[in-house]
Design a protein around this motif. Structure first.
Motif, PDB file in Angstrom:
ATOM      1  N   THR A  88       0.826  -1.206   0.000  1.00 22.91           N
ATOM      2  CA  THR A  88       0.000   0.000   0.000  1.00 22.91           C
ATOM      3  C   THR A  88       0.858   1.253   0.000  1.00 22.91           C
ATOM      4  O   THR A  88       1.980   1.256   0.514  1.00 22.91           O
ATOM      5  N   GLY A  89       0.302   2.302  -0.598  1.00 24.60           N
ATOM      6  CA  GLY A  89       0.914   3.622  -0.509  1.00 24.60           C
ATOM      7  C   GLY A  89       1.962   3.946  -1.542  1.00 24.60           C
ATOM      8  O   GLY A  89       2.351   5.114  -1.675  1.00 24.60           O
ATOM      9  N   THR A  90       2.431   2.968  -2.289  1.00 22.74           N
ATOM     10  CA  THR A  90       3.416   3.217  -3.331  1.00 22.74           C
ATOM     11  C   THR A  90       2.966   2.539  -4.617  1.00 22.74           C
ATOM     12  O   THR A  90       2.264   1.516  -4.594  1.00 22.74           O
ATOM     13  N   PRO A  91       3.367   3.062  -5.797  1.00 17.44           N
ATOM     14  CA  PRO A  91       2.925   2.472  -7.063  1.00 17.44           C
ATOM     15  C   PRO A  91       3.402   1.035  -7.227  1.00 17.44           C
ATOM     16  O   PRO A  91       4.535   0.690  -6.876  1.00 17.44           O
ATOM     17  N   ILE A  92       2.506   0.208  -7.749  1.00 19.04           N
ATOM     18  CA  ILE A  92       2.822  -1.175  -8.084  1.00 19.04           C
ATOM     19  C   ILE A  92       2.315  -1.454  -9.495  1.00 19.04           C
ATOM     20  O   ILE A  92       1.477  -0.715 -10.033  1.00 19.04           O
ATOM     21  N   VAL A  93       2.831  -2.524 -10.103  1.00 18.23           N
ATOM     22  CA  VAL A  93       2.395  -2.939 -11.432  1.00 18.23           C
ATOM     23  C   VAL A  93       1.844  -4.354 -11.342  1.00 18.23           C
ATOM     24  O   VAL A  93       2.546  -5.282 -10.930  1.00 18.23           O
ATOM     25  N   VAL A  94       0.572  -4.498 -11.707  1.00 23.54           N
ATOM     26  CA  VAL A  94      -0.081  -5.799 -11.761  1.00 23.54           C
ATOM     27  C   VAL A  94      -0.148  -6.226 -13.226  1.00 23.54           C
ATOM     28  O   VAL A  94      -0.638  -5.474 -14.083  1.00 23.54           O
ATOM     29  N   ARG A  95       0.365  -7.422 -13.498  1.00 23.29           N
ATOM     30  CA  ARG A  95       0.355  -7.952 -14.870  1.00 23.29           C
ATOM     31  C   ARG A  95      -0.498  -9.215 -14.883  1.00 23.29           C
ATOM     32  O   ARG A  95      -0.270 -10.147 -14.109  1.00 23.29           O
ATOM     33  N   VAL A  96      -1.485  -9.233 -15.762  1.00 17.47           N
ATOM     34  CA  VAL A  96      -2.384 -10.380 -15.888  1.00 17.47           C
ATOM     35  C   VAL A  96      -2.330 -10.878 -17.325  1.00 17.47           C
ATOM     36  O   VAL A  96      -2.563 -10.106 -18.268  1.00 17.47           O
ATOM     37  N   ALA A  97      -1.999 -12.147 -17.481  1.00 19.54           N
ATOM     38  CA  ALA A  97      -2.032 -12.793 -18.795  1.00 19.54           C
ATOM     39  C   ALA A  97      -3.221 -13.739 -18.845  1.00 19.54           C
ATOM     40  O   ALA A  97      -3.482 -14.487 -17.897  1.00 19.54           O
ATOM     41  N   GLY A  98      -3.948 -13.687 -19.941  1.00 21.43           N
ATOM     42  CA  GLY A  98      -5.124 -14.538 -20.037  1.00 21.43           C
ATOM     43  C   GLY A  98      -5.591 -14.709 -21.463  1.00 21.43           C
ATOM     44  O   GLY A  98      -4.884 -14.366 -22.418  1.00 21.43           O
ATOM     45  N   ARG A  99      -6.802 -15.223 -21.582  1.00 14.38           N
ATOM     46  CA  ARG A  99      -7.414 -15.444 -22.893  1.00 14.38           C
ATOM     47  C   ARG A  99      -8.869 -15.029 -22.832  1.00 14.38           C
ATOM     48  O   ARG A  99      -9.621 -15.450 -21.949  1.00 14.38           O
ATOM     49  N   GLY A 100      -9.256 -14.169 -23.779  1.00 16.13           N
ATOM     50  CA  GLY A 100     -10.646 -13.804 -23.931  1.00 16.13           C
ATOM     51  C   GLY A 100     -11.323 -14.680 -24.967  1.00 16.13           C
ATOM     52  O   GLY A 100     -10.668 -15.458 -25.675  1.00 16.13           O
ATOM     53  N   VAL A 101     -12.633 -14.549 -25.078  1.00 16.46           N
ATOM     54  CA  VAL A 101     -13.411 -15.381 -26.003  1.00 16.46           C
ATOM     55  C   VAL A 101     -14.039 -14.481 -27.068  1.00 16.46           C
ATOM     56  O   VAL A 101     -14.654 -13.458 -26.750  1.00 16.46           O
ATOM     57  N   TYR A 102     -13.868 -14.859 -28.331  1.00 15.49           N
ATOM     58  CA  TYR A 102     -14.527 -14.117 -29.409  1.00 15.49           C
ATOM     59  C   TYR A 102     -16.040 -14.205 -29.224  1.00 15.49           C
ATOM     60  O   TYR A 102     -16.597 -15.247 -28.883  1.00 15.49           O
ATOM     61  N   SER A 103     -16.709 -13.089 -29.464  1.00 16.14           N
ATOM     62  CA  SER A 103     -18.146 -12.985 -29.233  1.00 16.14           C
ATOM     63  C   SER A 103     -18.925 -13.143 -30.531  1.00 16.14           C
ATOM     64  O   SER A 103     -18.442 -12.793 -31.614  1.00 16.14           O
ATOM     65  N   ARG A 104     -20.162 -13.636 -30.394  1.00 18.28           N
ATOM     66  CA  ARG A 104     -21.114 -13.646 -31.500  1.00 18.28           C
ATOM     67  C   ARG A 104     -22.380 -12.881 -31.126  1.00 18.28           C
ATOM     68  O   ARG A 104     -23.372 -12.929 -31.842  1.00 18.28           O
TER      69      ARG A 104
END
Length: 827
Positions: A88-104
């Motif tokens: 808390t109180g200082t800048p952090i970097v959150v990195r999330v790798a994932g996969r989305g789904v193509y929509s219809r």
């Protein structure tokens, strides 16, 4: 899955978490392979938090999470990715790798395969909360940050986002990675990505690069000269009154397939439905409606994008403002003189109907969660709100309204604002007291009825003219409007005089000039300045039914709306309404399109059973006579041709002559051809072989949708059953195909066949709502409601008090419309 988000929890998250920047990398290189259903995505979010625990929104698959480079366990329920033990109180970097789904379904990243050439097209649509279907983020409008997007895709594709392309790198044979310039702080819902072999035309407005894009197969219908003309005129007006365009160096407008909305105001990359690319000659009203949407979205560059609502309870503010600006600027800057006429019998009538329902709500509505926000993108939010703002402009004056808007933009640029903030800005520019006005107009539901009462002196002049304000509550709404006095002069209805009036009491006396001639018609609000039902006395109603065509267009719009309201409330018969439509000689394309649709509804839903077949034949024959007598090549001729084709489906009659060139001047376009075959299919006179031949001549996306609707419209129980089944398959049909299937099941005059599915409809409501994406679920609930569902719908509501609130709302509205129809049908 905890996909719903509440205002309380998101407000707490916004108080704890400050966003500094997003870097989002989306890879669609394999999108052309339909077997590939997912796409890789990486989000890097720089933030500071005062709370060690929070969550990130993502509807997809999470493959890995790091915080400042350190791997963290994945705690993801399908919608929320929980983060714990954050510094808390200082800048952090959150990195999330994932996969989305193509929509219809038009939600998230939609993928479309063009049947004309097999090309693949992608676009995103997020409002209010579907950016989380594409990349991990903090999905709420008040958590803004600069975005840097990177998009990887085929080298020959156009790859686009909110900002201009900054760099391009070849990462594999035929694959490029494009990085776009960092944006100003954005809410997630107005970010945008598009990819595909889009056709693009370029122009400029000063130093601002303008682009228009569409699928290659639709390039012949992209009327770029007119669209650029309207774009430049709009920018001229907005920058004059609101200041410089705040979103960089380019402004693309892209027309996309299978779109759920009219358009979306993504800064620098505005998306529009392809329905605005006309495949046949458009009527003046259609062109104005498209321009209205174009400048509506442009106004959002300031109101909605530059300053965003803090939460969806203030959704109405940006949409009402843009709705007002759509009509105002299309008239003032773009040359569409009848913009307010079209608003009156188009969007505004829908608002009156919504405001008459038991589910009505104040313009300023309490929105507790995202599910409520989705259904509050409605006619009250848009059109009633715009009508209220029209009243506000008359109340404070246009100059003060625009000055207050500029003050609001300056105070909250690239941030969030509320109604309180906007009112404070207006207060600084006007001497009017807005406190009572806000409460009366924006914080109450329902609308007033304004009823005239005229007393004549012995010499036939006006002795007194009073306006009675009948309110469904004690809101005491003030109405700054006009009262038109009309008389029959040489057999024509003429304006005798018009009085400006402020209706601020339950009974208001109008100051009529001494010696004013007694009117045959008193039409309250005849310039449509307020939002209220207009009542008619017996004399006025009779005069309008015979002479409505004599009025000027805006007064006609108000008068037609009054007659339509009287029909829906049982004070006017379908027979009289249809007779008025056939005899009025209406030629203004917006008004004519509206009243033709109303007349068809009157014949098909609002007529007593004993009279229905006779009136259907009279309407069909009257429409045929109007078609053959219309000016060749006119908008009226085209609209009457469409009306006849629908009428011939309800009261069966051959329509081949419409396509055979017998109507001089009528453009037998591909769209009109499909309407004719739709009529024949509904009558049971179109074979699959014939419909396949029509499709072969128009093997396009629109053609396939039309062919599907024709198939489902056949009066065959087995066909209906299969159409119903296909529409309800989870993950099956696209959004537009679901609409076509349901429209076919509910084709004109086939209520008996549709009734076969009434039990299945009500038995399946909760599973439909649970199993389908909300966009498809809403279509199934609205489009599948049976014609005679008043009793069964009421019983379902009584038996399911704990059903999801939004589902109950949709069923309640369908029951209400069934009750309106039953009231109108009473002798």
């Amino acid at each position: 899955m905890s996909a719903n988000l509440t205002q309380l929890e998101t407000a707490a998250r916004a108080a704890a978490v400050t966003l500094h920047a997003y870097r989002v990398d989306v890879d669609v290189r394999d999108a052309r392979d339909e077997a590939v259903t997912q796409f890789p995505v990486v989000s890097e979010i720089e933030l500071t938090t005062t709370a060690p625990d929070t969550w990130i929104d993502f509807i997809g698959t999470v493959d890995g999470v790091t915080v400042d480079g350190e791997a963290r366990p994945v705690d993801h329920d399908g919608a929320r990715l929980r983060l714990t033990g954050l510094t808390t109180g200082t800048p952090i970097v959150v990195r999330v790798a994932g996969r989305g789904v193509y929509s219809r379904t038009g939600e998230g990243l939609h993928r479309f395969i063009d049947p004309v050439d097999g090309e693949t097209y992608l676009y995103t649509q997020y409002e209010p909360s579907d950016a989380r279907r594409v990349f991990p983020n903090f999905e709420q409008p008040d958590m803004r940050a600069p975005f840097t997007f990177t998009l990887t895709g085929p080298a020959q594709w156009w790859l686009g986002s909110n900002q201009h392309e900054e760099s391009r790198q070849e990462v594999a044979d035929g694959v490029v990675r494009v990085t776009f310039a960092p944006s100003q702080p954005l809410s997630t819902y107005i970010t945008c990505l598009c990819a595909g072999p889009y056709h693009r035309v370029q122009d400029a407005w000063g130093e601002l690069e303008l682009g228009l894009l569409c699928r290659r197969s639709l390039a012949p219908y992209l009327d770029a000269d007119e669209l650029f003309r309207e774009t430049k005129a709009g920018f001229g007006w907005f920058t004059t009154h609101f200041g410089d365009y705040p979103w960089g160096t380019k402004y693309d407008q892209i027309f996309v397939p299978e779109y759920n909305l009219g358009a979306m105001e993504n800064p620098g990359l505005v998306t529009f439905t392809e329905a605005y690319l006309f495949r046949s000659t458009a009527t003046p009203a259609q062109l104005q409606a498209r321009c209205n949407t174009l400048v509506h979205e442009m106004s959002h560059m300031w109101f909605g994008d530059l300053v965003t609502c803090r939460w969806w309870g203030d959704l109405w503010l940006k949409e009402s403002f843009a709705e007002f600006m759509g009509s105002h600027v299309s008239v003032e800057a773009c040359g569409f003189d009848e913009g307010w006429v079209n608003f009156a019998t188009g969007r505004k009538v829908g608002a009156y109907q919504a405001d008459s329902m038991p589910t009505t709500h104040p313009v300023v509505a309490g929105i507790d969660d995202l599910e409520a926000a989705k259904t509050n993108f409605d006619r009250i939010t848009y059109s009633k709100g715009a009508s209220a703002l029209t009243q506000l402009v008359h109340y404070v004056g246009l100059d003060a309204f625009l000055a207050g808007s500029r003050r609001y933009f300056a105070a909250h640029a690239f941030g969030s604002g509320t109604l309180t903030d906007f009112v404070a800005a207006l207060d600084a520019e006007t001497v009017q007291d807005l406190s009572g006005w806000i409460g009366a107009w924006l914080e109450t539901a329902g609308h007033d009825t304004l009823r005239p009462d005229v007393t004549l002196a012995d010499d036939g002049t006006v002795a007194t003219l009073r306006i009675e304000r009948i309110s469904p509550d004690d809101a005491r709404r003030p109405h700054a409007t006009t009262v038109g006095r009309y008389g029959l002069v040489d057999g024509k209805l003429r304006l005798l005089g018009r009085d400006d009036v402020l209706i601020d009491a339950d009974v208001t006396v109008v100051a009529v000039q001494d010696g004013a001639a007694g009117p045959d018609l008193v039409l309250v609000n005849d310039l449509d300045r307020t939002f209220a039902a207009v009542a008619l006395d017996d004399r006025g109603r009779d005069v309008l039914l015979r002479h409505i065509g004599d009025l000027e267009p805006l007064a006609r719009a108000v008068a037609w709306t009054a007659l339509w309201t009287e029909l829906r409330t049982g004070r006017l018969t379908s027979r009289d309404f249809v007779s008025a439509v056939l005899g009025a000689g209406e030629a203004q394309s917006g008004l004519l399109a509206a009243v033709l649709n109303w007349a068809l509804t009157a014949v098909s839903r609002y007529t007593p059973e004993a009279e229905a077949s006779v009136l259907a034949v009279a309407w069909r024959d009257g429409a045929r006579e109007a078609l053959t007598g219309a000016e060749p090549g006119s908008a009226a001729q085209l609209l009457w041709a469409k009306a006849y084709l629908s009428a011939a489906a309800l009261a069966p009659q051959d329509v081949a002559w419409v396509l055979g060139g017998e109507v001089q001047g009528l453009e037998v376009s591909v769209d009109l051809t499909w309407l004719a075959w739709q009529s024949l299919a509904t009558q049971g006179k179109a074979t699959d072989t014939e419909l396949d031949a029509v499709l072969a001549a128009d093997d396009t996306a629109a053609g396939k949708v039309a062919r599907l609707r024709c198939w489902a419209s056949q009066p065959d129980g087995a066909v209906k059953a299969e159409a119903w089944r296909r529409a309800h398959v989870v993950g099956g049909e696209t959004n537009e195909h679901v609409d076509a299937l349901l429209a076919g099941v509910g084709a004109l005059g086939q209520g008996t066949l549709r009734a076969l599915f009434a039990d299945a409809y009500f038995d399946g409501l909760e599973s439909v709502w649970r199993d389908h994406p909300i966009e498809i679920a809403m279509r199934l609930v609205r489009g599948g409601f049976p014609d005679d569902g008043l009793g069964a719908g009421s019983d379902w509501l009584a038996a399911h008090p704990q059903a999801p609130r939004t589902l109950r709302r949709l069923v309640t509205e369908a029951v209400h419309e069934a009750e309106v129809a039953a009231t109108a049908r009473r002798d």
